[in-house]
Design a protein around this motif. Sequence first.
Motif, mmCIF file in Angstrom:
data_model
loop_
_atom_site.group_PDB
_atom_site.id
_atom_site.type_symbol
_atom_site.label_atom_id
_atom_site.label_comp_id
_atom_site.label_asym_id
_atom_site.label_seq_id
_atom_site.Cartn_x
_atom_site.Cartn_y
_atom_site.Cartn_z
ATOM 1 N N PRO A 184 34.274 29.721 40.437
ATOM 2 C CA PRO A 184 34.912 28.613 40.660
ATOM 3 C C PRO A 184 35.886 28.679 41.888
ATOM 4 O O PRO A 184 35.978 27.791 42.477
ATOM 5 N N LEU A 185 36.891 29.642 41.622
ATOM 6 C CA LEU A 185 37.874 29.845 42.770
ATOM 7 C C LEU A 185 37.236 29.974 44.013
ATOM 8 O O LEU A 185 37.551 29.313 45.078
ATOM 9 N N ARG A 186 36.216 30.744 44.267
ATOM 10 C CA ARG A 186 35.562 31.117 45.625
ATOM 11 C C ARG A 186 34.851 29.645 45.899
ATOM 12 O O ARG A 186 34.975 29.514 47.155
ATOM 13 N N GLY A 187 34.221 28.996 45.220
ATOM 14 C CA GLY A 187 33.556 27.697 45.649
ATOM 15 C C GLY A 187 34.820 26.560 46.215
ATOM 16 O O GLY A 187 34.515 25.995 47.061
ATOM 17 N N TYR A 188 36.051 26.677 45.193
ATOM 18 C CA TYR A 188 37.030 25.728 45.687
ATOM 19 C C TYR A 188 37.705 26.203 46.976
ATOM 20 O O TYR A 188 37.670 25.407 47.697
ATOM 21 N N ILE A 189 37.686 27.344 47.043
ATOM 22 C CA ILE A 189 38.587 28.068 48.359
ATOM 23 C C ILE A 189 37.796 27.757 49.529
ATOM 24 O O ILE A 189 38.076 27.313 50.778
ATOM 25 N N THR A 190 36.345 28.012 49.476
ATOM 26 C CA THR A 190 35.250 27.909 50.399
ATOM 27 C C THR A 190 35.564 26.537 51.158
ATOM 28 O O THR A 190 35.206 26.183 51.998
ATOM 29 N N ARG A 191 35.171 25.656 49.931
ATOM 30 C CA ARG A 191 35.575 23.999 50.527
ATOM 31 C C ARG A 191 36.672 23.733 51.016
ATOM 32 O O ARG A 191 36.752 22.790 52.020
ATOM 33 N N LEU A 192 37.744 24.259 50.461
ATOM 34 C CA LEU A 192 38.935 23.930 51.104
ATOM 35 C C LEU A 192 39.258 24.361 52.306
ATOM 36 O O LEU A 192 39.800 23.662 53.176
ATOM 37 N N ALA A 193 39.045 25.679 52.812
ATOM 38 C CA ALA A 193 39.766 26.306 53.849
ATOM 39 C C ALA A 193 38.557 26.775 54.717
ATOM 40 O O ALA A 193 38.832 27.422 55.821
ATOM 41 N N GLY A 194 37.181 26.882 54.331
ATOM 42 C CA GLY A 194 36.014 27.312 55.180
ATOM 43 C C GLY A 194 35.957 28.626 54.777
ATOM 44 O O GLY A 194 36.537 29.452 54.254
ATOM 45 N N ALA A 195 34.558 28.950 54.966
ATOM 46 C CA ALA A 195 33.942 30.289 54.678
ATOM 47 C C ALA A 195 34.574 31.340 55.612
ATOM 48 O O ALA A 195 34.633 32.598 54.912
ATOM 49 N N ALA A 196 34.914 31.392 56.642
ATOM 50 C CA ALA A 196 35.694 32.097 57.335
ATOM 51 C C ALA A 196 37.085 32.749 56.740
ATOM 52 O O ALA A 196 37.195 33.864 57.041
ATOM 53 N N LEU A 197 37.848 31.863 56.004
ATOM 54 C CA LEU A 197 39.059 32.274 55.193
ATOM 55 C C LEU A 197 38.635 32.558 53.854
ATOM 56 O O LEU A 197 39.580 33.105 53.370
ATOM 57 N N ALA A 198 37.864 32.526 53.268
ATOM 58 C CA ALA A 198 37.569 32.345 51.823
ATOM 59 C C ALA A 198 37.804 33.789 51.438
ATOM 60 O O ALA A 198 38.529 33.800 50.284
ATOM 61 N N ASP A 199 37.165 34.812 52.061
ATOM 62 C CA ASP A 199 37.067 36.069 51.507
ATOM 63 C C ASP A 199 38.783 36.611 51.504
ATOM 64 O O ASP A 199 39.199 37.252 50.139
ATOM 65 N N ASP A 200 39.535 36.426 52.552
ATOM 66 C CA ASP A 200 41.029 36.827 52.563
ATOM 67 C C ASP A 200 41.546 36.013 51.579
ATOM 68 O O ASP A 200 42.688 36.746 51.097
ATOM 69 N N ILE A 201 41.218 34.585 51.449
ATOM 70 C CA ILE A 201 42.013 34.030 50.372
ATOM 71 C C ILE A 201 42.064 34.296 49.043
ATOM 72 O O ILE A 201 42.909 34.383 48.257
ATOM 73 N N LEU A 202 40.568 34.553 48.677
ATOM 74 C CA LEU A 202 40.266 34.916 47.501
ATOM 75 C C LEU A 202 41.033 36.253 47.057
ATOM 76 O O LEU A 202 41.382 36.490 45.928
ATOM 77 N N GLN A 203 41.108 37.094 48.020
ATOM 78 C CA GLN A 203 41.499 38.430 47.759
ATOM 79 C C GLN A 203 43.012 38.200 47.599
ATOM 80 O O GLN A 203 43.613 38.911 46.635
ATOM 81 N N GLU A 204 43.811 37.485 48.272
ATOM 82 C CA GLU A 204 45.117 37.312 48.000
ATOM 83 C C GLU A 204 45.538 36.597 46.721
ATOM 84 O O GLU A 204 46.358 36.962 46.158
#
Length: 187
Positions: free
Chosen positions: A40-60
């Motif tokens: 759920p967080l990955r889907g939310y983050i990807t839609r919010l910030a884009g796939a390019a930033l999703a991995d970094d944001i999810l890790q943080e």
Amino acid sequence: MQSPTHPKEPPARDQTLLVLLAQTGDRTALEQLLRETYAPLRGYITRLAGAALADDILQETSLQIFRKLPLLREPAVFRPWTFRIASRIAFSHLKRARRWQPLDDAPPEHLATFNSSLGEPPDEAFLTLLDHVSPASRAVLLLRYQHDLSVEETAAILEIPIGTAKSRLHYGVTTLRKHLTSERKPA
């Protein structure tokens, strides 16, 4: 009557127990919590910030959850709390990437009531349209319609007044309607 839960989500009581166990140092419980919140967080983050930033944001976000979990006073609000952490981190990354447009710079719109009884989860076409709205409105739309949270819950997660959440929701819906209307008009 209990509210229906998403099929992929554990019942709130089970999740609360896992949070309590993780807060006492149970590594297995922590790992299970992180696994359950990942999609759920990955889907939310990807839609919010884009796939390019999703991995970094999810890790943080995962790191912040790990660090701050012992400080969570109400284990029952674990899920909204994780979305709040993800939202803060995503907005921070968007600001750094200079893709952030503050809501104050958006054109003023007249507030109107929006019928939120969609009855089914947003489809991929809706999620693709979200690229046309500001990150602030996108966060409200995603939490409201993809994660089926109330406007009040959405406002609490984003730490904004309910009126601001309603305004961002209205602005986002209005922007999407304008985009759809302009696509339908012959050139």
